[in-house]
Design a protein around this motif. Structure first.
Motif, PDB file in Angstrom:
ATOM      1  N   ILE A 271       0.857  -1.195   0.000  1.00  0.00           N
ATOM      2  CA  ILE A 271       0.000   0.000   0.000  1.00  0.00           C
ATOM      3  C   ILE A 271       0.892   1.243   0.000  1.00  0.00           C
ATOM      4  O   ILE A 271       2.114   1.121   0.000  1.00  0.00           O
ATOM      5  CB  ILE A 271      -0.945   0.022   1.237  1.00  0.00           C
ATOM      6  CG1 ILE A 271      -0.105  -0.072   2.517  1.00  0.00           C
ATOM      7  CG2 ILE A 271      -1.975  -1.102   1.150  1.00  0.00           C
ATOM      8  CD1 ILE A 271      -0.912   0.034   3.799  1.00  0.00           C
ATOM      9  N   THR A 272       0.281   2.433  -0.002  1.00  0.00           N
ATOM     10  CA  THR A 272       1.086   3.660   0.083  1.00  0.00           C
ATOM     11  C   THR A 272       1.042   4.177   1.526  1.00  0.00           C
ATOM     12  O   THR A 272       0.112   3.853   2.270  1.00  0.00           O
ATOM     13  CB  THR A 272       0.521   4.769  -0.828  1.00  0.00           C
ATOM     14  OG1 THR A 272      -0.758   5.149  -0.305  1.00  0.00           O
ATOM     15  CG2 THR A 272       0.387   4.303  -2.260  1.00  0.00           C
ATOM     16  N   PRO A 273       2.032   4.988   1.904  1.00  0.00           N
ATOM     17  CA  PRO A 273       2.008   5.571   3.258  1.00  0.00           C
ATOM     18  C   PRO A 273       0.706   6.338   3.531  1.00  0.00           C
ATOM     19  O   PRO A 273       0.280   6.445   4.684  1.00  0.00           O
ATOM     20  CB  PRO A 273       3.208   6.510   3.261  1.00  0.00           C
ATOM     21  CG  PRO A 273       4.153   5.904   2.283  1.00  0.00           C
ATOM     22  CD  PRO A 273       3.284   5.316   1.200  1.00  0.00           C
ATOM     23  N   ALA A 274       0.073   6.852   2.477  1.00  0.00           N
ATOM     24  CA  ALA A 274      -1.173   7.598   2.671  1.00  0.00           C
ATOM     25  C   ALA A 274      -2.334   6.677   3.070  1.00  0.00           C
ATOM     26  O   ALA A 274      -3.415   7.150   3.410  1.00  0.00           O
ATOM     27  CB  ALA A 274      -1.530   8.360   1.402  1.00  0.00           C
ATOM     28  N   GLN A 275      -2.140   5.348   3.011  1.00  0.00           N
ATOM     29  CA  GLN A 275      -3.189   4.425   3.463  1.00  0.00           C
ATOM     30  C   GLN A 275      -2.912   3.900   4.862  1.00  0.00           C
ATOM     31  O   GLN A 275      -3.590   2.998   5.340  1.00  0.00           O
ATOM     32  CB  GLN A 275      -3.288   3.242   2.492  1.00  0.00           C
ATOM     33  CG  GLN A 275      -3.949   3.618   1.182  1.00  0.00           C
ATOM     34  CD  GLN A 275      -3.758   2.492   0.171  1.00  0.00           C
ATOM     35  OE1 GLN A 275      -2.734   2.416  -0.510  1.00  0.00           O
ATOM     36  NE2 GLN A 275      -4.738   1.605   0.113  1.00  0.00           N
ATOM     37  N   VAL A 276      -1.893   4.461   5.500  1.00  0.00           N
ATOM     38  CA  VAL A 276      -1.537   4.044   6.860  1.00  0.00           C
ATOM     39  C   VAL A 276      -2.074   5.080   7.843  1.00  0.00           C
ATOM     40  O   VAL A 276      -2.028   6.285   7.576  1.00  0.00           O
ATOM     41  CB  VAL A 276       0.006   3.950   6.993  1.00  0.00           C
ATOM     42  CG1 VAL A 276       0.428   3.797   8.444  1.00  0.00           C
ATOM     43  CG2 VAL A 276       0.544   2.806   6.144  1.00  0.00           C
ATOM     44  N   VAL A 277      -2.607   4.609   8.962  1.00  0.00           N
ATOM     45  CA  VAL A 277      -2.851   5.524  10.079  1.00  0.00           C
ATOM     46  C   VAL A 277      -1.749   5.255  11.086  1.00  0.00           C
ATOM     47  O   VAL A 277      -1.675   4.161  11.649  1.00  0.00           O
ATOM     48  CB  VAL A 277      -4.240   5.301  10.712  1.00  0.00           C
ATOM     49  CG1 VAL A 277      -4.337   6.038  12.046  1.00  0.00           C
ATOM     50  CG2 VAL A 277      -5.331   5.793   9.769  1.00  0.00           C
ATOM     51  N   LEU A 293      -2.193   9.979  12.959  1.00  0.00           N
ATOM     52  CA  LEU A 293      -2.014  10.815  11.765  1.00  0.00           C
ATOM     53  C   LEU A 293      -1.945   9.932  10.537  1.00  0.00           C
ATOM     54  O   LEU A 293      -1.609   8.740  10.634  1.00  0.00           O
ATOM     55  CB  LEU A 293      -0.703  11.609  11.846  1.00  0.00           C
ATOM     56  CG  LEU A 293      -0.760  12.857  12.690  1.00  0.00           C
ATOM     57  CD1 LEU A 293      -0.174  12.589  14.052  1.00  0.00           C
ATOM     58  CD2 LEU A 293      -0.019  13.996  12.008  1.00  0.00           C
ATOM     59  N   ARG A 294      -2.237  10.522   9.388  1.00  0.00           N
ATOM     60  CA  ARG A 294      -2.051   9.773   8.164  1.00  0.00           C
ATOM     61  C   ARG A 294      -0.558   9.501   7.998  1.00  0.00           C
ATOM     62  O   ARG A 294       0.271  10.344   8.363  1.00  0.00           O
ATOM     63  CB  ARG A 294      -2.597  10.572   6.985  1.00  0.00           C
ATOM     64  CG  ARG A 294      -3.096   9.679   5.870  1.00  0.00           C
ATOM     65  CD  ARG A 294      -3.838  10.477   4.858  1.00  0.00           C
ATOM     66  NE  ARG A 294      -2.920  11.030   3.871  1.00  0.00           N
ATOM     67  CZ  ARG A 294      -3.327  11.694   2.790  1.00  0.00           C
ATOM     68  NH1 ARG A 294      -4.628  11.888   2.591  1.00  0.00           N
ATOM     69  NH2 ARG A 294      -2.453  12.147   1.931  1.00  0.00           N
ATOM     70  N   GLY A 295      -0.232   8.349   7.428  1.00  0.00           N
ATOM     71  CA  GLY A 295       1.159   7.891   7.377  1.00  0.00           C
ATOM     72  C   GLY A 295       2.124   8.843   6.703  1.00  0.00           C
ATOM     73  O   GLY A 295       3.309   8.862   7.004  1.00  0.00           O
ATOM     74  N   ASP A 296       1.626   9.645   5.774  1.00  0.00           N
ATOM     75  CA  ASP A 296       2.518  10.571   5.055  1.00  0.00           C
ATOM     76  C   ASP A 296       2.495  11.964   5.667  1.00  0.00           C
ATOM     77  O   ASP A 296       3.005  12.909   5.082  1.00  0.00           O
ATOM     78  CB  ASP A 296       2.135  10.630   3.569  1.00  0.00           C
ATOM     79  CG  ASP A 296       0.679  11.015   3.363  1.00  0.00           C
ATOM     80  OD1 ASP A 296      -0.116  10.929   4.332  1.00  0.00           O
ATOM     81  OD2 ASP A 296       0.318  11.401   2.238  1.00  0.00           O
ATOM     82  N   ASP A 297       1.880  12.108   6.836  1.00  0.00           N
ATOM     83  CA  ASP A 297       1.834  13.415   7.492  1.00  0.00           C
ATOM     84  C   ASP A 297       2.812  13.461   8.651  1.00  0.00           C
ATOM     85  O   ASP A 297       3.214  12.442   9.194  1.00  0.00           O
ATOM     86  CB  ASP A 297       0.419  13.713   8.005  1.00  0.00           C
ATOM     87  CG  ASP A 297      -0.476  14.226   6.893  1.00  0.00           C
ATOM     88  OD1 ASP A 297       0.074  14.734   5.893  1.00  0.00           O
ATOM     89  OD2 ASP A 297      -1.698  14.102   7.016  1.00  0.00           O
ATOM     90  N   GLU A 298       3.139  14.700   9.044  1.00  0.00           N
ATOM     91  CA  GLU A 298       4.108  14.931  10.105  1.00  0.00           C
ATOM     92  C   GLU A 298       3.385  15.556  11.293  1.00  0.00           C
ATOM     93  O   GLU A 298       2.580  16.468  11.111  1.00  0.00           O
ATOM     94  CB  GLU A 298       5.092  15.958   9.561  1.00  0.00           C
ATOM     95  CG  GLU A 298       6.518  15.790   9.931  1.00  0.00           C
ATOM     96  CD  GLU A 298       7.347  16.837   9.193  1.00  0.00           C
ATOM     97  OE1 GLU A 298       7.290  18.017   9.586  1.00  0.00           O
ATOM     98  OE2 GLU A 298       7.997  16.455   8.194  1.00  0.00           O
ATOM     99  N   LEU A 299       3.692  15.074  12.488  1.00  0.00           N
ATOM    100  CA  LEU A 299       3.057  15.630  13.690  1.00  0.00           C
ATOM    101  C   LEU A 299       3.602  17.029  13.977  1.00  0.00           C
ATOM    102  O   LEU A 299       4.795  17.273  13.894  1.00  0.00           O
ATOM    103  CB  LEU A 299       3.342  14.725  14.894  1.00  0.00           C
ATOM    104  CG  LEU A 299       2.879  15.267  16.256  1.00  0.00           C
ATOM    105  CD1 LEU A 299       1.362  15.441  16.299  1.00  0.00           C
ATOM    106  CD2 LEU A 299       3.352  14.361  17.394  1.00  0.00           C
TER     107      LEU A 299
END
Ligand code: ATP
Ligand code: MG
Length: 568
Positions: A271-277, A293-299
């Motif tokens: 999958i893509t990082p955007a499909q990871v929580v 956070l969504r996998g491709d986001d930064e806290l």
């Protein structure tokens, strides 16, 4: 001014301790010298630049109706105890005792002192509004003093404080100061942005920062391509994501041995990082909280602290996570969390369908989880750093870009934060006693000098914007010692220009021309005039602007025209 008499200790080598271009060039050009960590001496050349900044700031403050005062640097502890900041301010506040063992501090800012003045001297609404400013030395024991003037411990700030009976009056002065700040940075010739630094408290736009744009800036400035939305990345927002509507697949647990990162997880599961929580365990003040956070986001830790209404949020270490959750790092997730913890999810994570998370079992992850069907929807918050390309929160079709900025000013509607604690009260129109409202407005006067260099340099040195240059014109008299005629021509030109109000730096040193040119390029004067036996014989001057590489041969009249056209 003649170079032969001017105290100008330039350096050939770049000092090893200086990382930033501005720090290097200000040291090399003989503008400043370091005394100790975060403490600098202003040499004559540097002080001329500082004074120019001060003069523009002063003029614009007066024009905005502010009046100059000068408060002490040393401040009694009692005032800081009253405001509650003696405890809160922490180690940045340099505390000292006098011979009677009384506590004092060196002022990092002056809200307490000005409030004390106001509560003693202002009795009636008739005396308001009033706006007082000073240009003065501040001391902050910065944890990491660095980059020379940029983050010093002792530095020069312009700080202004205004007092009001009502919000409308505060808002009006705030706008005046905002406009004055814009004029200051425009006049100084700096590329800047005013950004929303609204801290989310009551009353809407309560705070703006002014940033000089430069690649070396410590702050990330988010701005819209289409409208005037601009904000510090610390609190910038983007348009909320539309909820996904794709078909839900059945959830399954997959074996993911040894996975540590979102990237590894996504790759293994196809999958893509955007499909990871992704699940981040943080410590909010003292308490563990799970952030999603969504996998491709930064806290964004500042947003998280605000969302949780705590002072500070930090990431839990791998050991802490194991201890708190009993699950190895990398494998915990919001579904069937073994302990009860507050859970907060970023909006982009909540908009997902068929997402993957840790399964709270070593070497296991979930695939195709869906909110509500498989786990409850946690509370929502804005937790992520905006990224370049995100949609603007204010307009369509604007998209957000990110540039680096150096904070050079800050305007703030304080409301009653200090006046309440220190009891700054006046009689209002109805004859009733009321607490006054305050605004405060800072400009980093000495930081501006460094920020201006960060924006204006080339491989040869500084290229001062005309308003900041220590001298307007540099004259190089080639071999003046050998040629009285050259020397006389240079002196006459200097007098001429000075009569026209220009500040002239005449290099009359007994140096090779190459050395003289290099010095002028390094110290960054906007205009250079060269006179030698050869040009004198032709009755011309060699003229060059600091930003050009071509020399022009000009008659004396033409020189005067060029200089007046550009610098008057
Ligand atoms: P920063 O986030 O850079 O630490 P701040 O929020 O602490 O800044 P303010 O308290 O708003 O800064 O101070 C007003 C202005 O003083 C800032 O906008 C900045 O230009 C300047 N300033 C603050 N700290 C320093 C420093 N250590 N050295 C030089 N200038 C500074
Ligand atoms: Mg600070």
């Amino acid at each position: 001014m003649r170079a032969s008499q001017f105290f100008l200790p330039t350096l050939k080598e770049t000092p090893a301790e200086a990382e930033l271009v501005s720090h290097q060039l200000l040291l090399r050009g003989g503008f400043i010298r370091r005394l100790a960590s975060g403490l600098y001496t202003w040499l004559p050349l540097g002080l001329r630049v500082l004074r120019k900044v001060e003069a523009v700031v002063r003029e614009e403050m007066e024009r905005a109706g502010a009046q100059e005062v000068l408060m002490p640097v040393v401040q009694p502890a009692e005032l800081w105890q009253e405001s509650g900041r003696w405890e809160m301010y922490g180690p940045e506040l340099l505390r000292l005792k006098d011979r009677h063992q009384r506590d004092f501090c060196l002022g990092p800012t002056h809200e307490e002192v000005i409030s004390d003045l106001a509560r003693r001297e202002i009795r009636s609404y008739r005396q308001l509004p009033v706006n007082l400013y000073q240009i003065q030395t501040k001391f902050r024991d910065e944890i990491r003093p660095r980059f020379g003037l940029m983050r010093a411990r002792e530095f020069i700030m312009k700080d202004a404080y205004s007092f009001h009976v009502d919000q409308d009056s505060l808002r009006a002065t705030y706008q005046d100061m905002y406009d004055a700040y814009s004029r200051v940075f425009t006049r100084l010739g700096l590329e800047f942005r005013a950004v929303d630094a609204d801290n989310g408290s009551i009353g809407g736009k309560a705070s703006h920062e002014f940033h000089v744009l430069a690649d070396s800036g410590e702050d990330a400035i988010v701005h819209c391509s289409a409208c005037d939305y601009a904000a510090n990345q610390e609190l910038a927002r983007s348009r909320p994501e539309a909820e996904r509507s794709e078909e839900m697949f059945s959830a399954e647990q997959r074996s993911t041995p040894g996975i540590r990162t979102v990237l590894e997880q996504a790759k293994l599961l196809g999958i893509t990082p955007a499909q990871v929580v992704k699940s981040l365990l943080v410590i909010a003040d003292e308490h563990p909280v799970l952030l999603l956070l969504r996998g491709d986001d930064e806290l964004n830790l500042i947003k998280a602290a605000r969302a949780l209404d705590v002072d500070a949020v930090r990431m839990a270490s791998a050991e802490e996570s194991q201890e708190i959750l009993g699950v190895p790092f990398g494998f915990f997730g919001p579904k069937d969390l073994p302990v009860t913890l507050p859970i907060l999810a970023d909006q982009r994570a909540l908009a997902l369908r068929n997402f993957s998370t840790g399964a709270n079992v070593a070497d296991q992850h979930w695939l195709n989880l869906n909110w509500e069907r498989d786990l409850p929807r946690p509370a929502v918050a804005d937790l992520r750093n905006v990224q370049a390309g995100d949609a603007c929160p204010h307009c369509t079709p604007g998209t957000l870009g990110i540039r680096r900025g150096i904070e050079v000013g800050h305007v703030f509607q304080l409301g009653t934060r200090y006046s309440e604690k220190l009891g700054v009260r006046v009689l209002n129109e109805a004859g009733k006693e009321q607490t006054v409202l305050m605004g405060c407005y800072g400009i980093g006067v000495s930081r501006i000098v460094a920020a201006a260099v960060e924006q204006n340099f080339d491989e040869r040195g500084i290229c001062w914007p005309p308003a900041l240059a220590p001298f307007d014109v540099g004259i190089v008299a080639i071999q003046a010692k050998k040629s009285p005629a050259v020397r006389a021509a240079a002196e006459t030109m200097m007098e001429r220009l000075e009569k026209l109000g220009m500040q002239v730096f005449l290099d009359d040193r007994d140096e090779r021309p190459g050395v003289q040119f290099a010095t002028l390029d390094l110290i960054g004067l906007p205009h250079r005039l060269v006179i030698s036996d050869k040009t004198l014989a032709q009755n011309v001057w060699e003229y060059r602007s600091r930003r050009e590489s071509e020399n022009r041969l000009l008659s004396e009249d033409a020189v005067l025209a060029v200089l007046q056209g550009e610098s008057v």
